[in-house]
Design an enzyme around this catalytic site. Sequence first.
Site, short mmCIF file in Angstrom:
data_model
loop_
_atom_site.label_atom_id
_atom_site.label_comp_id
_atom_site.label_asym_id
_atom_site.label_seq_id
_atom_site.Cartn_x
_atom_site.Cartn_y
_atom_site.Cartn_z
N ALA A 29 0.66 -1.15 0.17
CA ALA A 29 0.09 0.16 0.08
C ALA A 29 0.98 1.14 -0.07
O ALA A 29 0.58 2.28 -0.58
CB ALA A 29 -0.98 0.24 1.41
N GLU B 49 -6.47 -8.98 -6.91
CA GLU B 49 -6.43 -8.22 -7.83
C GLU B 49 -5.42 -6.99 -7.33
O GLU B 49 -5.79 -6.50 -6.37
CB GLU B 49 -7.88 -7.62 -8.09
CG GLU B 49 -8.85 -8.71 -8.70
CD GLU B 49 -9.79 -9.32 -7.49
OE1 GLU B 49 -9.56 -8.73 -6.29
OE2 GLU B 49 -10.28 -10.28 -7.80
N GLN C 53 -12.52 -22.77 -7.23
CA GLN C 53 -11.73 -22.31 -8.53
C GLN C 53 -10.29 -22.72 -8.04
O GLN C 53 -9.64 -22.70 -6.79
CB GLN C 53 -11.77 -20.72 -8.60
CG GLN C 53 -11.26 -19.89 -7.36
CD GLN C 53 -11.75 -18.36 -7.84
OE1 GLN C 53 -12.80 -18.33 -8.56
NE2 GLN C 53 -11.07 -17.61 -7.01
#
Length: 190
Positions: A117, A139, A182
Site C-alpha cells: 500500500a 487483484e 476455483q
Amino acid sequence: MSIKSDNWIKKMSLENDMISPFQPIQIKINEENDEKLISYGLSSYGYDVRCANEFKVFTNIHSATVDPKKFDSSSFIDVVQDECVIPPNSFALARTIEYFKIPRDVLTICLGKSTYARCGIIVNVTPLEPEWEGHVTLEFSNTTSLPAKIYANEGVAQMLFFQSDEICETSYKDRDGKYQGQKGVTLPKA
C-alpha cells in the site's frame, strides 16, 4: 460477530483444513539465503497469504473493451515467474498459494499489506463467503505513474476471519456460486 484470533485460525486450519498449506508462524526471512521477505503466515488476528507465480497482466494491445458480462481474455497476458511488473496505472491478477475452505459461520475479509500500500499498490479481493472454497484470485492495482513489482511466494495480503453468532441460512456452496472450487487465476464469469 467477532474477529477470530491466531489460536482459532490455527485450530481451524490444522483440524478442518481451512487454510492449506498452513504456516503456523509468521515468516520474514528465507532461511536458505537469509533474504528478507515480505512476511506471510499466521499473525495475531489474521493470516498473511502469499501470491503464487502465475499472473495475468492487463494489456490494451488488442483494444478490447472490459465487459464483466462478456469478458475478453485477450485483455490479459500470462506471466509465470517469481516477480511480476505491473505497468503504470495498470492492473494484474494473481492467486494465493493457499487454498481456503471457509466454515459456514465465517465471513473472511482480505486487506492489502502496508508494504505494498505504501508503494501505491492496492490489493482488492471480494469477501470469502461462508462455505466458499478455492484459491483466492487477487487483484493488484498499480496506482502510480511508475512500473510496480509484485513478488511471488511472499506475503501480499491479510485475511481476517469473522465468526457469526449463528449459521447463515444460505451459504455460497448452497447457492452453487460460480467461483466455488476455483483453482489458479480465475477470470470474470457472467
